[in-house]
Write a protein that holds these residues in place. Structure first.
Motif, mmCIF file in Angstrom:
data_model
loop_
_atom_site.group_PDB
_atom_site.id
_atom_site.type_symbol
_atom_site.label_atom_id
_atom_site.label_comp_id
_atom_site.label_asym_id
_atom_site.label_seq_id
_atom_site.Cartn_x
_atom_site.Cartn_y
_atom_site.Cartn_z
ATOM 1 N N UNK A 162 7.246 -3.731 -13.927
ATOM 2 C CA UNK A 162 7.931 -5.003 -14.158
ATOM 3 C C UNK A 162 7.558 -5.594 -15.516
ATOM 4 N N UNK A 163 6.343 -5.344 -15.979
ATOM 5 C CA UNK A 163 5.909 -5.866 -17.275
ATOM 6 C C UNK A 163 6.211 -4.925 -18.426
ATOM 7 N N UNK A 164 6.720 -3.743 -18.117
ATOM 8 C CA UNK A 164 6.998 -2.748 -19.143
ATOM 9 C C UNK A 164 8.351 -3.020 -19.775
ATOM 10 N N UNK A 165 8.400 -2.939 -21.078
ATOM 11 C CA UNK A 165 9.662 -3.058 -21.806
ATOM 12 C C UNK A 165 9.932 -1.739 -22.483
ATOM 13 N N UNK A 203 11.286 -5.998 -7.056
ATOM 14 C CA UNK A 203 11.613 -6.392 -5.675
ATOM 15 C C UNK A 203 11.821 -5.155 -4.804
ATOM 16 N N UNK A 204 12.490 -4.141 -5.327
ATOM 17 C CA UNK A 204 12.717 -2.916 -4.553
ATOM 18 C C UNK A 204 11.397 -2.234 -4.209
ATOM 19 N N UNK A 205 10.484 -2.185 -5.156
ATOM 20 C CA UNK A 205 9.193 -1.543 -4.888
ATOM 21 C C UNK A 205 8.363 -2.342 -3.894
ATOM 22 N N UNK A 206 8.438 -3.661 -3.964
ATOM 23 C CA UNK A 206 7.683 -4.472 -3.007
ATOM 24 C C UNK A 206 8.304 -4.391 -1.609
ATOM 25 N N UNK A 207 9.626 -4.260 -1.522
ATOM 26 C CA UNK A 207 10.251 -4.048 -0.219
ATOM 27 C C UNK A 207 9.841 -2.703 0.366
ATOM 28 N N UNK A 208 9.731 -1.704 -0.475
ATOM 29 C CA UNK A 208 9.261 -0.393 -0.014
ATOM 30 C C UNK A 208 7.820 -0.476 0.478
ATOM 31 N N UNK A 209 7.005 -1.274 -0.179
ATOM 32 C CA UNK A 209 5.623 -1.476 0.274
ATOM 33 C C UNK A 209 5.604 -2.136 1.657
ATOM 34 N N UNK A 210 6.426 -3.165 1.827
ATOM 35 C CA UNK A 210 6.499 -3.821 3.130
ATOM 36 C C UNK A 210 6.964 -2.862 4.213
ATOM 37 N N UNK A 211 7.897 -2.006 3.870
ATOM 38 C CA UNK A 211 8.376 -0.999 4.811
ATOM 39 C C UNK A 211 7.254 -0.035 5.193
ATOM 40 N N UNK A 212 6.412 0.337 4.233
ATOM 41 C CA UNK A 212 5.270 1.213 4.529
ATOM 42 C C UNK A 212 4.329 0.559 5.539
ATOM 43 N N UNK A 213 4.053 -0.722 5.353
ATOM 44 C CA UNK A 213 3.146 -1.433 6.269
ATOM 45 C C UNK A 213 3.773 -1.530 7.658
#
Length: 127
Positions: free
Chosen positions: A75-78, A29-39
């Motif tokens: 997100x898929x990495x364990x 979620x944090x990375x996707x919010x950062x992406x939205x901020x970039x746009x």
């Protein structure tokens, strides 16, 4: 007296699967919010007509394109399995070096029966 094995510290205990999943969700979620901020910042910069617009837009658009890919991967990495962790390999190597002969690898303490602690076992009263 032989060397006793190191006790399991709470700081070296594995995280529960629920905690691990929750941290991966938060990171996504944090990375996707950062992406939205970039746009959003790219759109604001286009309307403001700032100097070196091509440089800022290329950086922001690269971030907007790379972040979703990285977010899904992370997100898929364990975490690695315990046997594949570097720390565990170092400990195993140290134990092999300290006990080169397998016959002497176990101490007197390790030959005794393990102590079982059960919170739900009935308590004995000694007196």
């Amino acid at each position: 007296m032989g060397r006793r094995p190191k006790p399991q510290l709470i700081t070296t205990a594995e995280r529960s699967p629920e905690q691990e999943l929750r941290s991966r969700e938060r990171r996504y979620v944090a990375m996707m919010l950062l992406r939205g901020l970039c746009v959003i910042v790219a759109a604001v910069l286009v309307t403001a007509k700032v100097p070196l617009l091509w440089l800022w837009l290329s950086l922001l658009l690269a971030g907007a394109l790379i972040l979703p890919w990285a977010a899904v991967l992370l997100a898929n990495d364990r975490g690695p399995r315990p046997e594949h962790r570097f720390r565990n390999k170092l400990q195993a190597r140290r134990q092999q070096q300290s006990h080169p002969d397998p016959a002497h690898a176990l101490t007197d303490h390790e030959h005794s029966e393990p102590k079982i602690i059960d919170a739900e076992a009935p308590r004995r009263s000694d007196g």
